[in-house]
Design an enzyme around this catalytic site. Structure first.
Site, mmCIF file in Angstrom:
data_model
loop_
_atom_site.group_PDB
_atom_site.id
_atom_site.type_symbol
_atom_site.label_atom_id
_atom_site.label_comp_id
_atom_site.label_asym_id
_atom_site.label_seq_id
_atom_site.Cartn_x
_atom_site.Cartn_y
_atom_site.Cartn_z
ATOM 1 N N GLU A 56 21.076 34.782 48.160
ATOM 2 C CA GLU A 56 22.900 34.963 48.312
ATOM 3 C C GLU A 56 22.985 36.192 47.820
ATOM 4 O O GLU A 56 24.127 36.302 47.036
ATOM 5 C CB GLU A 56 23.478 33.822 47.525
ATOM 6 C CG GLU A 56 23.040 32.484 48.063
ATOM 7 C CD GLU A 56 23.581 31.156 46.951
ATOM 8 O OE1 GLU A 56 24.004 31.720 46.081
ATOM 9 O OE2 GLU A 56 23.367 30.184 47.177
ATOM 10 N N GLY A 98 25.241 39.421 47.069
ATOM 11 C CA GLY A 98 26.494 40.218 47.409
ATOM 12 C C GLY A 98 26.604 41.519 47.180
ATOM 13 O O GLY A 98 26.397 42.508 48.154
ATOM 14 N N CYS A 149 51.745 49.985 34.167
ATOM 15 C CA CYS A 149 52.362 50.103 32.565
ATOM 16 C C CYS A 149 51.631 49.130 31.692
ATOM 17 O O CYS A 149 51.955 48.178 31.285
ATOM 18 C CB CYS A 149 53.747 49.604 32.738
ATOM 19 S SG CYS A 149 54.704 50.436 33.891
ATOM 20 N N TYR A 156 33.384 43.243 44.938
ATOM 21 C CA TYR A 156 34.178 43.108 43.816
ATOM 22 C C TYR A 156 35.071 44.101 43.753
ATOM 23 O O TYR A 156 35.819 44.557 42.502
ATOM 24 C CB TYR A 156 33.569 42.571 42.527
ATOM 25 C CG TYR A 156 32.424 41.660 42.995
ATOM 26 C CD1 TYR A 156 32.672 40.226 43.445
ATOM 27 C CD2 TYR A 156 31.179 42.008 42.648
ATOM 28 C CE1 TYR A 156 31.834 39.376 43.559
ATOM 29 C CE2 TYR A 156 29.873 41.215 43.039
ATOM 30 C CZ TYR A 156 30.316 39.723 43.644
ATOM 31 O OH TYR A 156 29.673 38.900 43.773
HETATM 32 N N1 LLP Z 1 25.765 33.314 44.611
HETATM 33 C C1 LLP Z 1 26.614 32.610 43.887
HETATM 34 C C2 LLP Z 1 26.773 31.233 43.554
HETATM 35 C C3 LLP Z 1 27.489 33.635 42.928
HETATM 36 O O1 LLP Z 1 28.356 32.945 41.892
HETATM 37 C C4 LLP Z 1 27.617 34.868 43.207
HETATM 38 C C5 LLP Z 1 28.480 35.771 42.309
HETATM 39 C C6 LLP Z 1 26.694 35.492 44.135
HETATM 40 C C7 LLP Z 1 25.799 34.508 44.791
HETATM 41 C C8 LLP Z 1 26.406 36.807 44.390
HETATM 42 O O2 LLP Z 1 26.080 37.422 43.372
HETATM 43 P P1 LLP Z 1 25.776 39.074 43.275
HETATM 44 O O3 LLP Z 1 24.502 39.369 44.355
HETATM 45 O O4 LLP Z 1 26.933 39.662 44.273
HETATM 46 O O5 LLP Z 1 25.568 39.647 42.087
HETATM 47 N N2 LLP Z 1 33.309 39.885 39.903
HETATM 48 C C9 LLP Z 1 31.967 40.526 39.134
HETATM 49 C C10 LLP Z 1 30.899 39.740 39.673
HETATM 50 C C11 LLP Z 1 31.038 38.034 39.880
HETATM 51 C C12 LLP Z 1 29.926 37.637 40.474
HETATM 52 C C13 LLP Z 1 30.186 36.074 40.793
HETATM 53 N N3 LLP Z 1 29.369 35.215 41.412
HETATM 54 C C14 LLP Z 1 32.044 41.790 39.076
HETATM 55 O O6 LLP Z 1 32.759 42.528 39.630
HETATM 56 O O7 LLP Z 1 30.975 42.273 38.351
#
Ligand code: LLP
Length: 412
Positions: A273, A275, A337, A365
């Site tokens: 998964e 992202g 601000c 993100y």
């Molecule tokens: N699968 C699940 C169940 C997740 O909770 C997440 C991310 C992913 C896959 C994808 O993870 P990735 O490959 O993108 O690391 N807003 C934060 C990151 C939050 C990630 C939340 N879950 C930031 O900007 O660093």
């Protein structure tokens, strides 16, 4: 690798000068490179040698429908965490049999919509959720496909807010409870057990945590063999880190190789998964310097457009659109601000009033975490495809800020 590069001191996305995009659509604007997105999706898809791998792009990282369409066409399925993300994935033409529904707090309506649309799996994170899902499915006279999310108690060594695999985190269930939930699934006619899943965190720079979690998944699968229980897939989540300011990163093929080695004797399908590692480096945010004041460059983009620096003290590289020799040490801040409203600190960059800048690595993100704080309309989103560019989300205007509000005609 991404497709943002300088040609004679001017920054391009693929074959398009970023200045041309700013001229047409203004700033701040998120710009995505189609070639980079496709390349990163393929870096996963082409690395599977066996295990019939499936890449489910994590929609929360970048959810614009046009982006999802590109990833769908490249062969991705989707990892979703809300009814809204399901809606987006379906609008993008996703095959429901390539959609998995993660998240600790699914509502009844979200469950019903996933069942109705025949998604591949609900990744279930508690006994309470399993019970509710069984009830919803029963009421609909259907069967809900389920993967149990186990919590491997692994510390992924990342920012405190993005660790998800420790016992103390809200995600998944312990190994013992996983076995219990498996048994509950088998006793429930409205549930079909299809997989095992976990996700340990985000922006992970080393293989060790992934490896630890996979070894625990393997042990669990072997225990289930003994009970004559077979599963369709093992889903190891996302989490692979990317290069923001020159960090060493692990490549998708290295991660997949480790998984394929650990699961070499298994027949289950491998699902991932990712992202960030697909979309982060495919996006930049174009912003214009409104003022230069002391060592502050005050931009027209702010923490409402890109929250990561303020929320996680995250570092994003910033490149000038036209290179300038007058380099000085500056902080790039926004008009909001709050002192916490910064995009980057201690940049050595040559820029003055009116100049365009690119804040890098915002394809994950970035826009998805933007808000209307300080009543600022959200930025536009644009895709570059070779020497073309087109709008995939209009810049919001003032009417967009207020159109859901009621009571303007009342005598309050
Ligand atoms: N699968 C699940 C169940 C997740 O909770 C997440 C991310 C992913 C896959 C994808 O993870 P990735 O490959 O993108 O690391 N807003 C934060 C990151 C939050 C990630 C939340 N879950 C930031 O900007 O660093």
């Amino acid at each position: 690798m991404d497709h943002f590069h300088y040609k004679k001191n001017e920054l391009y996305a693929e074959e398009v000068a970023l200045k041309d995009i700013a001229d047409v659509y203004g700033t701040p604007t998120f710009v995505y490179s189609k070639a980079t997105l496709k390349r990163h999706a393929k870096a996963y898809i082409n690395s599977f040698k066996k295990m019939n791998g499936l890449v489910c792009f994590s929609v929360k990282a970048l959810s614009n429908i046009s982006i999802l369409k590109i990833l769908e066409n490249s062969g991705c399925g989707f990892d979703i965490v809300s009814g809204g993300e399901l809606h987006r994935a379906l609008l993008a033409g996703a095959n429901p049999k390539k959609i998995i529904f993660s998240g600790v707090g699914k509502s009844k309506a979200e469950m019903a919509s996933g069942i109705e649309n025949n998604i591949l799996s609900f990744n279930v994170e508690s006994e309470q959720e399993l019970k509710r899902l069984g009830e919803v499915a029963k009421e609909m006279k259907k069967t809900a496909p389920v993967a149990i999310r186990f919590n491997p108690n692994v510390d992924a060594g990342v920012h405190e807010f993005t660790k998800t695999g420790r016992k103390s985190d809200k995600f998944g269930v312990s190994i013992e409870s996983t076995k219990d939930l498996v048994k509950r699934c088998l006793k429930n006619d409205s549930i079909k057990l299809v997989g095992l899943t976990c996700h340990i965190g985000s922006q992970i720079m080393e293989l060790k945590g992934f490896e630890d979690a996979a070894k625990q998944a393997l042990e669990l699968l072997i225990e289930l063999d003994k009970l004559n229980i077979s599963l369709d897939f093992v889903d190891m989540g996302g989490g692979l880190g990317v290069n923001y300011v020159g960090e060493e990163t692990v490549q998708p093929f290295e991660l997949i190789q480790i998984y394929e080695e650990i699961f070499s004797d298994r027949n289950e399908r491998l699902i991932l998964e990712p992202g960030r590692s697909i979309s982060a480096n495919a996006g930049i945010m174009l912003t214009r310097v409104e003022y230069k004041k002391n060592n502050f460059l005050i931009a027209d983009a702010a923490m409402n457009d890109l929250l990561r620096p303020a929320l996680y003290q995250a570092h994003h590289d910033v490149w000038p659109i036209i290179k300038n020799e007058q380099i000085s040490n500056v902080n790039l801040v926004g008009p909001i601000c709050e002192t916490g409203d910064f995009l980057a600190k201690n940049l050595d960059i040559g820029a003055c009033e009116g100049d365009l800048l690119a804040v890098k690595t915002v394809g994950a993100y970035g826009f998805v975490m933007s808000s209307n704080y300080n009543s600022r309309p959200r930025a536009a989103e644009v895709i570059v495809d070779k020497d073309n560019f087109y709008l995939i989300r209009k810049r919001e205007d003032y009417a967009d800020l207020t159109f859901l509000e009621e009571g303007l005609d009342d005598q309050v």
